[in-house]
Motif scaffolding. Structure first.
Motif, PDB file in Angstrom:
ATOM      1  N   ASP A   1       0.918  -0.976   0.085  1.00 39.19           N
ATOM      2  CA  ASP A   1       0.002   0.010   0.070  1.00 39.19           C
ATOM      3  C   ASP A   1       0.778   1.411  -0.057  1.00 39.19           C
ATOM      4  N   ASP A   2       2.070   1.221   0.352  1.00 41.62           N
ATOM      5  CA  ASP A   2       3.182   2.424   0.323  1.00 41.62           C
ATOM      6  C   ASP A   2       3.658   2.246  -0.858  1.00 41.62           C
ATOM      7  N   LEU A   3       3.359   1.819  -2.111  1.00 41.13           N
ATOM      8  CA  LEU A   3       4.122   2.017  -3.240  1.00 41.13           C
ATOM      9  C   LEU A   3       4.317   3.266  -3.880  1.00 41.13           C
ATOM     10  N   SER A   4       5.622   3.701  -4.184  1.00 36.48           N
ATOM     11  CA  SER A   4       5.876   4.890  -4.523  1.00 36.48           C
ATOM     12  C   SER A   4       5.181   5.316  -6.035  1.00 36.48           C
ATOM     13  N   ASP A   5       5.200   6.399  -6.448  1.00 43.13           N
ATOM     14  CA  ASP A   5       4.877   7.032  -7.721  1.00 43.13           C
ATOM     15  C   ASP A   5       5.623   6.418  -8.785  1.00 43.13           C
ATOM     16  N   ASP A   6       6.964   6.527  -8.437  1.00 43.23           N
ATOM     17  CA  ASP A   6       8.165   6.129  -9.610  1.00 43.23           C
ATOM     18  C   ASP A   6       7.788   4.464  -9.727  1.00 43.23           C
ATOM     19  N   ASP A   7       7.356   3.834  -8.786  1.00 44.32           N
ATOM     20  CA  ASP A   7       7.207   2.312  -8.871  1.00 44.32           C
ATOM     21  C   ASP A   7       5.941   2.064  -9.997  1.00 44.32           C
ATOM     22  N   MET A   8       5.086   2.949  -9.566  1.00 44.86           N
ATOM     23  CA  MET A   8       3.880   2.756 -10.121  1.00 44.86           C
ATOM     24  C   MET A   8       3.991   3.088 -11.616  1.00 44.86           C
ATOM     25  N   LEU A   9       4.801   4.275 -11.989  1.00 40.72           N
ATOM     26  CA  LEU A   9       5.228   4.591 -13.192  1.00 40.72           C
ATOM     27  C   LEU A   9       5.933   3.517 -13.978  1.00 40.72           C
ATOM     28  N   PHE A  10       6.894   2.735 -13.293  1.00 43.50           N
ATOM     29  CA  PHE A  10       7.454   1.889 -13.776  1.00 43.50           C
ATOM     30  C   PHE A  10       6.518   0.708 -14.469  1.00 43.50           C
ATOM     31  N   LEU A  11       5.544   0.235 -13.363  1.00 45.52           N
ATOM     32  CA  LEU A  11       4.627  -0.662 -13.586  1.00 45.52           C
ATOM     33  C   LEU A  11       3.703  -0.346 -15.000  1.00 45.52           C
ATOM     34  N   LYS A  12       3.464   0.878 -14.953  1.00 45.91           N
ATOM     35  CA  LYS A  12       2.624   1.264 -16.140  1.00 45.91           C
ATOM     36  C   LYS A  12       3.379   1.251 -17.452  1.00 45.91           C
ATOM     37  N   GLN A  13       4.837   1.752 -17.426  1.00 42.45           N
ATOM     38  CA  GLN A  13       5.595   1.422 -18.667  1.00 42.45           C
ATOM     39  C   GLN A  13       5.846   0.296 -19.059  1.00 42.45           C
ATOM     40  N   VAL A  14       5.946  -0.752 -18.422  1.00 41.83           N
ATOM     41  CA  VAL A  14       6.131  -2.250 -18.725  1.00 41.83           C
ATOM     42  C   VAL A  14       4.836  -2.687 -19.137  1.00 41.83           C
ATOM     43  N   GLY A  15       3.655  -2.020 -19.057  1.00 35.81           N
ATOM     44  CA  GLY A  15       2.347  -2.520 -19.580  1.00 35.81           C
ATOM     45  C   GLY A  15       1.493  -3.088 -18.609  1.00 35.81           C
ATOM     46  N   LEU A  16       1.732  -3.083 -17.503  1.00 35.02           N
ATOM     47  CA  LEU A  16       0.785  -3.471 -16.456  1.00 35.02           C
ATOM     48  C   LEU A  16      -0.247  -2.573 -15.927  1.00 35.02           C
ATOM     49  N   ARG A  17      -1.575  -2.882 -16.276  1.00 35.08           N
ATOM     50  CA  ARG A  17      -2.636  -2.040 -16.280  1.00 35.08           C
ATOM     51  C   ARG A  17      -3.488  -2.486 -14.713  1.00 35.08           C
ATOM     52  N   TRP A  18      -3.103  -3.283 -14.093  1.00 34.05           N
ATOM     53  CA  TRP A  18      -3.890  -3.814 -12.971  1.00 34.05           C
ATOM     54  C   TRP A  18      -2.905  -4.147 -11.929  1.00 34.05           C
ATOM     55  N   VAL A  19      -3.228  -3.671 -10.878  1.00 33.70           N
ATOM     56  CA  VAL A  19      -2.426  -3.924  -9.569  1.00 33.70           C
ATOM     57  C   VAL A  19      -3.456  -4.621  -8.376  1.00 33.70           C
TER      58      VAL A  19
END
Length: 102
Positions: free
Chosen positions: A64-82
């Motif tokens: 639950d404390d995922l940083s914005d940079d980590d979220m941006l990375f997941l989005k850049q690799v194509g992951l849309r669901w967490v």
């Protein structure tokens, strides 16, 4: 009719050993081809919408404390669901809403 007045004989083609051995291969290829045509393989099918109920959703478990940079990375690799794992002692309605909006 031939020039001598006789009709030509129709002969059935004779199979030799090599032709007999080729038959299973030819029948297998014909069966595979007919199965491919019957199943619709190779045809252009409509793409399933990402949000369709029958579509598979690939997700990653994240804290639950995922940083914005980590979220941006997941989005850049194509992951849309967490799937967010909330700690029971720290979860509040405000934190749930804030995380959902991020």
């Amino acid at each position: 009719m031939r020039a001598n007045g006789s009709y030509p004989r129709h002969r059935t083609p004779r199979l030799n050993r090599r032709d007999i051995l080729k038959l299973p291969l030819a029948l297998g290829a014909a069966a595979a081809l007919s199965h491919r045509v019957a199943s619709g393989a190779g045809t252009d099918k409509a793409e399933i919408d990402e949000y369709a109920a029958g579509n598979i959703k690939l997700a990653r478990r994240v804290p639950d404390d995922l940083s914005d940079d980590d979220m941006l990375f997941l989005k850049q690799v194509g992951l849309r669901w967490v799937r967010v794992n909330f700690a029971p002692e720290r979860s509040s309605l405000e934190q749930l809403r804030g995380t959902q909006q991020r």
